[in-house]
Scaffold this motif. Structure first.
Motif, PDB file in Angstrom:
ATOM      1  N   GLU A 151       0.845  -1.197   0.000  1.00 29.93           N
ATOM      2  CA  GLU A 151       0.000   0.000   0.000  1.00 29.93           C
ATOM      3  C   GLU A 151       0.877   1.244   0.000  1.00 29.93           C
ATOM      4  OE1 GLU A 151      -2.828  -0.001   3.137  1.00 29.93           O
ATOM      5  OE2 GLU A 151      -3.843   1.814   2.432  1.00 29.93           O
ATOM      6  N   GLY A 152       0.602   2.161  -0.936  1.00 23.64           N
ATOM      7  CA  GLY A 152       1.381   3.388  -1.033  1.00 23.64           C
ATOM      8  C   GLY A 152       2.576   3.314  -1.969  1.00 23.64           C
ATOM      9  N   GLU A 153       2.896   2.113  -2.454  1.00 27.19           N
ATOM     10  CA  GLU A 153       4.051   1.926  -3.336  1.00 27.19           C
ATOM     11  C   GLU A 153       3.633   2.112  -4.784  1.00 27.19           C
ATOM     12  OE1 GLU A 153       5.597  -2.021  -3.145  1.00 27.19           O
ATOM     13  OE2 GLU A 153       7.155  -1.660  -4.637  1.00 27.19           O
ATOM     14  N   SER A 154       3.981   3.226  -5.375  1.00 28.54           N
ATOM     15  CA  SER A 154       3.570   3.543  -6.744  1.00 28.54           C
ATOM     16  C   SER A 154       4.298   2.662  -7.756  1.00 28.54           C
ATOM     17  CB  SER A 154       3.844   5.013  -7.051  1.00 28.54           C
ATOM     18  OG  SER A 154       3.145   5.840  -6.164  1.00 28.54           O
ATOM     19  N   SER A 155       3.639   2.417  -8.888  1.00 27.71           N
ATOM     20  CA  SER A 155       4.245   1.586  -9.930  1.00 27.71           C
ATOM     21  C   SER A 155       3.546   1.844 -11.254  1.00 27.71           C
ATOM     22  CB  SER A 155       4.137   0.107  -9.546  1.00 27.71           C
ATOM     23  OG  SER A 155       4.876  -0.712 -10.450  1.00 27.71           O
ATOM     24  N   SER A 156       4.073   1.219 -12.317  1.00 31.64           N
ATOM     25  CA  SER A 156       3.502   1.396 -13.662  1.00 31.64           C
ATOM     26  C   SER A 156       3.325   0.057 -14.353  1.00 31.64           C
ATOM     27  CB  SER A 156       4.423   2.273 -14.515  1.00 31.64           C
ATOM     28  OG  SER A 156       4.500   3.576 -14.008  1.00 31.64           O
ATOM     29  N   LEU A 157       2.259  -0.026 -15.128  1.00 30.23           N
ATOM     30  CA  LEU A 157       1.994  -1.183 -15.966  1.00 30.23           C
ATOM     31  C   LEU A 157       2.216  -0.774 -17.409  1.00 30.23           C
ATOM     32  CD1 LEU A 157       0.458  -1.679 -13.289  1.00 30.23           C
ATOM     33  CD2 LEU A 157      -1.403  -2.652 -14.621  1.00 30.23           C
ATOM     34  N   ASN A 158       2.733  -1.711 -18.200  1.00 28.64           N
ATOM     35  CA  ASN A 158       3.055  -1.418 -19.589  1.00 28.64           C
ATOM     36  C   ASN A 158       2.143  -2.167 -20.552  1.00 28.64           C
ATOM     37  OD1 ASN A 158       4.845  -2.441 -22.155  1.00 28.64           O
ATOM     38  ND2 ASN A 158       5.215  -0.305 -21.636  1.00 28.64           N
ATOM     39  N   CYS A 159       1.783  -1.496 -21.641  1.00 30.61           N
ATOM     40  CA  CYS A 159       1.016  -2.106 -22.718  1.00 30.61           C
ATOM     41  C   CYS A 159       1.692  -1.727 -24.036  1.00 30.61           C
ATOM     42  CB  CYS A 159      -0.422  -1.614 -22.681  1.00 30.61           C
ATOM     43  SG  CYS A 159      -1.429  -2.121 -24.106  1.00 30.61           S
ATOM     44  N   SER A 160       2.339  -2.688 -24.676  1.00 27.05           N
ATOM     45  CA  SER A 160       2.964  -2.448 -25.977  1.00 27.05           C
ATOM     46  C   SER A 160       2.026  -2.947 -27.070  1.00 27.05           C
ATOM     47  CB  SER A 160       4.292  -3.195 -26.072  1.00 27.05           C
ATOM     48  OG  SER A 160       5.187  -2.726 -25.105  1.00 27.05           O
ATOM     49  N   TYR A 161       1.922  -2.193 -28.141  1.00 26.60           N
ATOM     50  CA  TYR A 161       0.965  -2.582 -29.175  1.00 26.60           C
ATOM     51  C   TYR A 161       1.545  -2.425 -30.573  1.00 26.60           C
ATOM     52  CZ  TYR A 161       0.108   2.451 -29.699  1.00 26.60           C
ATOM     53  OH  TYR A 161       0.248   3.798 -29.900  1.00 26.60           O
ATOM     54  N   THR A 162       1.022  -3.255 -31.458  1.00 26.51           N
ATOM     55  CA  THR A 162       1.306  -3.165 -32.885  1.00 26.51           C
ATOM     56  C   THR A 162      -0.026  -3.155 -33.599  1.00 26.51           C
ATOM     57  OG1 THR A 162       3.336  -4.457 -32.584  1.00 26.51           O
ATOM     58  CG2 THR A 162       2.511  -4.208 -34.832  1.00 26.51           C
ATOM     59  N   VAL A 163      -0.285  -2.082 -34.312  1.00 29.35           N
ATOM     60  CA  VAL A 163      -1.560  -1.966 -35.025  1.00 29.35           C
ATOM     61  C   VAL A 163      -1.319  -1.127 -36.266  1.00 29.35           C
ATOM     62  CG1 VAL A 163      -2.317   0.084 -33.740  1.00 29.35           C
ATOM     63  CG2 VAL A 163      -4.019  -1.461 -34.718  1.00 29.35           C
ATOM     64  N   SER A 164      -2.047  -1.407 -37.317  1.00 28.05           N
ATOM     65  CA  SER A 164      -1.823  -0.721 -38.594  1.00 28.05           C
ATOM     66  C   SER A 164      -2.087   0.775 -38.459  1.00 28.05           C
ATOM     67  CB  SER A 164      -2.719  -1.333 -39.673  1.00 28.05           C
ATOM     68  OG  SER A 164      -4.059  -1.353 -39.232  1.00 28.05           O
ATOM     69  N   GLY A 165      -3.071   1.143 -37.730  1.00 26.91           N
ATOM     70  CA  GLY A 165      -3.366   2.537 -37.459  1.00 26.91           C
ATOM     71  C   GLY A 165      -4.241   2.544 -36.221  1.00 26.91           C
ATOM     72  N   LEU A 166      -3.900   3.353 -35.245  1.00 27.34           N
ATOM     73  CA  LEU A 166      -4.605   3.270 -33.967  1.00 27.34           C
ATOM     74  C   LEU A 166      -5.830   4.181 -33.960  1.00 27.34           C
ATOM     75  CD1 LEU A 166      -4.460   2.098 -31.040  1.00 27.34           C
ATOM     76  CD2 LEU A 166      -3.351   4.251 -30.398  1.00 27.34           C
ATOM     77  N   ARG A 167      -6.995   3.578 -33.759  1.00 24.39           N
ATOM     78  CA  ARG A 167      -8.204   4.377 -33.547  1.00 24.39           C
ATOM     79  C   ARG A 167      -8.313   4.744 -32.075  1.00 24.39           C
ATOM     80  NH1 ARG A 167     -13.999   4.523 -35.561  1.00 24.39           N
ATOM     81  NH2 ARG A 167     -13.219   3.511 -37.437  1.00 24.39           N
ATOM     82  N   GLY A 168      -8.001   3.786 -31.207  1.00 23.95           N
ATOM     83  CA  GLY A 168      -8.077   4.062 -29.779  1.00 23.95           C
ATOM     84  C   GLY A 168      -7.414   2.959 -28.981  1.00 23.95           C
ATOM     85  N   LEU A 169      -6.912   3.334 -27.808  1.00 25.07           N
ATOM     86  CA  LEU A 169      -6.354   2.363 -26.859  1.00 25.07           C
ATOM     87  C   LEU A 169      -7.172   2.468 -25.590  1.00 25.07           C
ATOM     88  CD1 LEU A 169      -2.783   1.316 -26.183  1.00 25.07           C
ATOM     89  CD2 LEU A 169      -4.190   1.992 -24.240  1.00 25.07           C
ATOM     90  N   PHE A 170      -7.587   1.331 -25.077  1.00 30.06           N
ATOM     91  CA  PHE A 170      -8.535   1.283 -23.967  1.00 30.06           C
ATOM     92  C   PHE A 170      -7.906   0.560 -22.776  1.00 30.06           C
ATOM     93  CE2 PHE A 170     -12.163   2.538 -26.563  1.00 30.06           C
ATOM     94  CZ  PHE A 170     -11.702   2.219 -27.828  1.00 30.06           C
ATOM     95  N   TRP A 171      -8.179   1.086 -21.588  1.00 28.95           N
ATOM     96  CA  TRP A 171      -7.808   0.408 -20.348  1.00 28.95           C
ATOM     97  C   TRP A 171      -9.083   0.001 -19.618  1.00 28.95           C
ATOM     98  CZ3 TRP A 171      -3.210  -1.376 -18.769  1.00 28.95           C
ATOM     99  CH2 TRP A 171      -2.044  -0.849 -19.346  1.00 28.95           C
ATOM    100  N   TYR A 172      -9.053  -1.250 -19.122  1.00 30.18           N
ATOM    101  CA  TYR A 172     -10.153  -1.787 -18.329  1.00 30.18           C
ATOM    102  C   TYR A 172      -9.599  -2.346 -17.026  1.00 30.18           C
ATOM    103  CZ  TYR A 172     -13.277  -1.732 -22.405  1.00 30.18           C
ATOM    104  OH  TYR A 172     -14.055  -1.350 -23.474  1.00 30.18           O
ATOM    105  N   ARG A 173     -10.454  -2.370 -16.034  1.00 33.20           N
ATOM    106  CA  ARG A 173     -10.171  -3.031 -14.763  1.00 33.20           C
ATOM    107  C   ARG A 173     -11.117  -4.214 -14.641  1.00 33.20           C
ATOM    108  NH1 ARG A 173      -9.787  -1.209  -8.756  1.00 33.20           N
ATOM    109  NH2 ARG A 173     -10.745  -3.033  -7.769  1.00 33.20           N
ATOM    110  N   GLN A 174     -10.597  -5.360 -14.187  1.00 35.64           N
ATOM    111  CA  GLN A 174     -11.450  -6.523 -14.011  1.00 35.64           C
ATOM    112  C   GLN A 174     -11.227  -7.127 -12.637  1.00 35.64           C
ATOM    113  OE1 GLN A 174     -10.884  -9.822 -16.759  1.00 35.64           O
ATOM    114  NE2 GLN A 174     -13.022 -10.440 -16.559  1.00 35.64           N
ATOM    115  N   ASP A 175     -12.292  -7.215 -11.860  1.00 33.48           N
ATOM    116  CA  ASP A 175     -12.255  -7.889 -10.570  1.00 33.48           C
ATOM    117  C   ASP A 175     -12.556  -9.371 -10.773  1.00 33.48           C
ATOM    118  OD1 ASP A 175     -13.696  -4.916  -9.427  1.00 33.48           O
ATOM    119  OD2 ASP A 175     -11.716  -5.632  -8.861  1.00 33.48           O
ATOM    120  N   PRO A 176     -12.084 -10.218  -9.861  1.00 31.35           N
ATOM    121  CA  PRO A 176     -12.269 -11.676 -10.040  1.00 31.35           C
ATOM    122  C   PRO A 176     -13.733 -12.051 -10.217  1.00 31.35           C
ATOM    123  CG  PRO A 176     -10.702 -11.239  -8.282  1.00 31.35           C
ATOM    124  CD  PRO A 176     -11.266  -9.904  -8.674  1.00 31.35           C
ATOM    125  N   GLY A 177     -14.014 -12.855 -11.239  1.00 28.94           N
ATOM    126  CA  GLY A 177     -15.365 -13.343 -11.476  1.00 28.94           C
ATOM    127  C   GLY A 177     -16.326 -12.325 -12.058  1.00 28.94           C
TER     128      GLY A 177
END
Lengths: 112, 114
Positions: free
Chosen positions: A15-41
């Protein structure tokens, strides 16, 4: 072929320890990049859309940024309730139907 | 708030059964999608629909079919369930257009085929 790679696969934070998540992508042309959160189940919950390099969006302790090749989700001073799997997805410009290509996700656990 | 509702949270079916998964959205979205989610593989698109009675195959359509008779309802059909179709199934909907195309998901259906 569009491709999305997320790293790390799993992240354990105090708790309190900041960090970063990475998302690398390859796409012909980007319309949009989306982030979602998912809880178990449960289904993914929409967080952010980013459309162009240099764009940033914030929500509480989360901040998403975008470059031409990757996106970062920064978690600042996380709390246990931020524990979830975070999914990244891209939508190609030439896709008229809104299809999303997802990464495998980063599972985040925040301990008190 | 956008609401996407899947008819069942959990289902257990026998091999060879015909299985129907139902999804309803209340935001008048044109696009609807069915994904399956498996550990380590992420979400994979099975089928999608951009209008009533219109459907397109996604990345893994084999063994599945879909039906969209009304704009708000999109059904996934497993013609003859097999154990390798045990998975979490997620329905989503989105607007059609150049912007605001984020997809909104239902709560998921955990299907077990025995």
């Amino acid at each position: 072929e569009d491709q999305v790679t997320q790293s790390p696969e799993a992240l354990r934070l105090q708790e309190g320890e900041s960090s970063s998540l990475n998302c690398s992508y390859t796409v012909s042309g980007l319309r949009g990049l989306f982030w979602y959160r998912q809880d178990p189940g449960k289904g993914p919950e929409f967080l952010f859309t980013l459309y162009s390099a240099g764009e940033e969006k914030e929500k509480e302790r989360l901040k998403a940024t975008l470059t031409k090749k990757e996106s970062f989700l920064h978690i600042t001073a996380p709390k246990p309730e931020d524990s979830a799997t975070y999914l990244c997805a891209v939508q190609a410009w030439d896709d008229s139907w809104g299809k999303l290509q997802f990464g495998a996700g980063t599972q985040v656990v925040v301990t008190p | 708030d956008v609401k996407v509702t899947q008819s069942s949270r959990y289902l257990v079916k026998r091999t060879g059964e015909k299985v129907f998964l139902e999804c309803v959205q209340d935001m008048d979205h044109e696009n609807m999608f069915w994904y399956r989610q498996d550990p380590g593989l992420g979400l994979r698109l099975i089928y999608f629909s951009y209008d009533v009675k219109m459907k397109e195959k996604g990345d893994i359509p084999e063994g599945y079919s879909v039906s969209r008779e009304k704009k708000e309802r999109f059904s996934l059909i497993l013609e003859s369930a097999s154990t390798n179709q045990t998975s979490m199934y997620l329905c989503a909907s989105s607007l059609w257009g150049r912007s605001n195309t984020e997809a909104f998901f239902g709560q998921g259906t955990r299907l077990t085929v025995v």
